[in-house]
Structures are given as C-alpha cells and as structure tokens.
Design a protein around this motif. Sequence first.
Motif, PDB file in Angstrom:
ATOM      1  N   LEU A   1       1.742   9.086  -6.504  1.00 27.95           N
ATOM      2  CA  LEU A   1       2.340  10.424  -6.450  1.00 27.95           C
ATOM      3  C   LEU A   1       3.165  10.703  -7.697  1.00 27.95           C
ATOM      4  CD1 LEU A   1       3.503  10.503  -2.705  1.00 27.95           C
ATOM      5  CD2 LEU A   1       1.659  11.868  -3.727  1.00 27.95           C
ATOM      6  N   GLU A   2       3.874   9.671  -8.163  1.00 30.48           N
ATOM      7  CA  GLU A   2       4.676   9.838  -9.378  1.00 30.48           C
ATOM      8  C   GLU A   2       3.783  10.084 -10.587  1.00 30.48           C
ATOM      9  OE1 GLU A   2       8.413   7.605 -11.620  1.00 30.48           O
ATOM     10  OE2 GLU A   2       7.040   6.436 -10.372  1.00 30.48           O
TER      11      GLU A   2
ATOM     12  N   LEU B   1      11.969   3.725  -4.656  1.00 24.77           N
ATOM     13  CA  LEU B   1      11.572   5.113  -4.904  1.00 24.77           C
ATOM     14  C   LEU B   1      11.918   5.490  -6.332  1.00 24.77           C
ATOM     15  CD1 LEU B   1      12.799   6.823  -1.613  1.00 24.77           C
ATOM     16  CD2 LEU B   1      10.511   5.985  -2.157  1.00 24.77           C
ATOM     17  N   PRO B   2      11.159   6.406  -6.929  1.00 27.75           N
ATOM     18  CA  PRO B   2      11.494   6.866  -8.287  1.00 27.75           C
ATOM     19  C   PRO B   2      12.904   7.427  -8.332  1.00 27.75           C
ATOM     20  CG  PRO B   2       9.338   7.683  -7.607  1.00 27.75           C
ATOM     21  CD  PRO B   2       9.970   7.088  -6.394  1.00 27.75           C
TER      22      PRO B   2
ATOM     23  N   GLN C   1       0.822  -1.208   0.000  1.00 30.29           N
ATOM     24  CA  GLN C   1       0.000   0.000   0.000  1.00 30.29           C
ATOM     25  C   GLN C   1       0.858   1.262   0.000  1.00 30.29           C
ATOM     26  OE1 GLN C   1      -2.079  -1.356   3.559  1.00 30.29           O
ATOM     27  NE2 GLN C   1      -4.027  -1.345   2.445  1.00 30.29           N
ATOM     28  N   VAL C   2       1.958   1.208   0.742  1.00 34.08           N
ATOM     29  CA  VAL C   2       2.864   2.364   0.748  1.00 34.08           C
ATOM     30  C   VAL C   2       3.508   2.525  -0.629  1.00 34.08           C
ATOM     31  CG1 VAL C   2       4.887   3.403   1.837  1.00 34.08           C
ATOM     32  CG2 VAL C   2       3.309   2.012   3.198  1.00 34.08           C
ATOM     33  N   GLN C   3       3.865   1.397  -1.248  1.00 34.24           N
ATOM     34  CA  GLN C   3       4.453   1.450  -2.580  1.00 34.24           C
ATOM     35  C   GLN C   3       3.462   2.025  -3.589  1.00 34.24           C
ATOM     36  OE1 GLN C   3       7.918  -0.026  -3.672  1.00 34.24           O
ATOM     37  NE2 GLN C   3       7.225   1.783  -4.784  1.00 34.24           N
ATOM     38  N   GLU C   4       2.195   1.648  -3.467  1.00 39.11           N
ATOM     39  CA  GLU C   4       1.157   2.184  -4.355  1.00 39.11           C
ATOM     40  C   GLU C   4       1.006   3.692  -4.182  1.00 39.11           C
ATOM     41  OE1 GLU C   4      -2.429   0.068  -3.675  1.00 39.11           O
ATOM     42  OE2 GLU C   4      -1.698  -1.822  -4.529  1.00 39.11           O
TER      43      GLU C   4
ATOM     44  N   THR D   1      10.474  15.217  -4.254  1.00 38.25           N
ATOM     45  CA  THR D   1       9.317  15.406  -3.376  1.00 38.25           C
ATOM     46  C   THR D   1       8.882  14.068  -2.775  1.00 38.25           C
ATOM     47  OG1 THR D   1       8.561  17.315  -4.633  1.00 38.25           O
ATOM     48  CG2 THR D   1       6.915  16.181  -3.287  1.00 38.25           C
ATOM     49  N   ILE D   2       8.858  13.024  -3.607  1.00 36.53           N
ATOM     50  CA  ILE D   2       8.462  11.703  -3.125  1.00 36.53           C
ATOM     51  C   ILE D   2       9.468  11.181  -2.103  1.00 36.53           C
ATOM     52  CG2 ILE D   2       8.027   9.302  -3.814  1.00 36.53           C
ATOM     53  CD1 ILE D   2       7.066  10.395  -6.511  1.00 36.53           C
ATOM     54  N   ALA D   3      10.744  11.446  -2.327  1.00 36.85           N
ATOM     55  CA  ALA D   3      11.778  11.029  -1.365  1.00 36.85           C
ATOM     56  C   ALA D   3      11.583  11.732  -0.024  1.00 36.85           C
ATOM     57  CB  ALA D   3      13.163  11.322  -1.929  1.00 36.85           C
TER      58      ALA D   3
END
Length: 301
Positions: free
Chosen positions: A20-21, A60-61, A12-15, A29-31
Amino acid sequence: GPLRLDRLQRGQVQELYLALEQEGRSPATIALIHRVLRSALNQAVRWGFLAGNPSQGLELPRRRRRVVTVLEPHELERVLEAASSEPFWWFFLVFAVSTGMRPGELLACQWDQVDWQGSALQVTRNLIRRQEGETWRLEVDEVKTPAGNRRLQLGSELVRRLRAHRAHLAELRLQAGPKWTDHNLLFPNPTGGFHWRDSLDQRFKRLLKRVGLREMRLYTLRHTHASSLLLAGFNPKVVAERLGHASVVITLDCYSHVLPTMQEDAAATMDCLVFDATIRKATGVSRVGTQEVHLKESQQV
C-alpha cells in the motif's frame, strides 16, 4: 480471497502495508486500514477462528509531517491588491483569510448561516465531490466532526464588507436573468450555482504567479489565518476552535513552525520578569515584553 483466515500470517499483513505504501497510499490511510483490520481480526479471535491476531505488533509507515505554506503580511497585501479589480474574487480571498474556513466550507456557505445581529457565522456545511460512474458532481454535506460545526465571530469591518458583497450579488443576479439558479450561496458562480474548488485553486495559482509568488493552494489562506493568530499571541485553543479542529494538539502539530518564535517571545518575557528586579527596585518600572508598567502607579489604582 483464496487465503484461509486461519492461515493468515503476520508477515503477509506486513507485506500488505508495504504494498500500500509503494502504491502511494498515505501513512494516515494505511493506519486507518490497520485499525479496521485489527478490529476485525480481534473479533475473529474472540469467536475462536484464530488463536492470535496476526496484525498485532506490526510496523506502520511513519506519518510525514506536513509542510504548511503561509503568506507573509507583505505577500498577502500584494495578492489582495492584484485581485482588487475583481470585487467578487477580492472579497472571496479576504473572507477566506479572515475566517480560516476550509475552501469547501466557503463554497457551501449560505446566507442563512450568517448571524447579522451577533456578527457571526455558523459553519455547518461543506461542499464535496461525489463520483457517479465516470462523472463527478458537487453536493453539500454536513461538516465531518462536531468541532467542525462551529460559530465564527466576524470583525465589524468584515461584516460591513459582507453586506456590500450581498448587494453586489444582487446586481449579478439581475444581470444573469433567467440563467440564475438560486442556491442562496455567499460565493456562487456567475449563474448562482456552485464553484468547482479545482478551478478556483487554479485561479489562485495564476494570481500568485502574476505577482511573482510561489505556487500555493487556496488552503494557504486558512494556514495564513491560523499562523497569524498564533504569532499574535492568541490562545491556541481559540485558534483550534476557529479552525474546527477536534483538539488543540492537531493545531499545534500542524502549525509547529510558529512555535520557535513563540518560544523566543516567552523567553524574552521571562527575562524581563525575572532579571529586572534590580530595575524595579531602583526605578519602580518593570519591562514586560515591549511594554513598560509603572508599578507604583498600578498599585494606586
């Protein structure tokens, strides 16, 4: 939200990060969101609310390398020549490329930051936009980091031009009369207030279009300052200090496009130092870069 903390799963956290990406959030920002969430969940683990942290080990992206655009010397010359009919605008561009300051730092800069005797400028302020309801307003804030609060040395010619610019502002103030609101700015708008950076960005783009150059932002002048110094062989740490970077790593990562040329110069210098031994023995002359050093003469000094 409706999800119980103890039922939060890694997937769920990965989703969340993927969503967000897809929304267009940057990897940086995602980091940042990940670091905040990971810290909060670590605290939940310490308090016994969770057996483990579901944000650990996620992908992470990847950060996209920024493409830095700069003005070549001949392009800068064309830009400044095209702006020369407007003294205020011309000097703003000259000061920006000479100091490498951020646009917000330039637009917030006040005369009390200038050290005339020391030919220097103390960078302490930044102009930011702040939203209030449906409207935006400009306000001066302190620079973000300790490294951003920095002392910039100014060349003697730039200081001379700065004095002339101050005299020109005094004339503009007289012309504005009671409409003038004094904020003690180096680069005020026609009534003494703050310039909107977006409007100056658009003005810069129109200037570039007029001289037949590609579209760029005012930030290009900062990039041009840094790249020019690095290509001229200045220590990256000095460049980082002028830019207000917290680490020289940031500077080298941002301006990595100049490194191949620096590598070529380094290789040519080592060629001269290592493989010119025969020449040195035969003639007493050593070639380092484009300079010739007469060893016998230097030994006598």
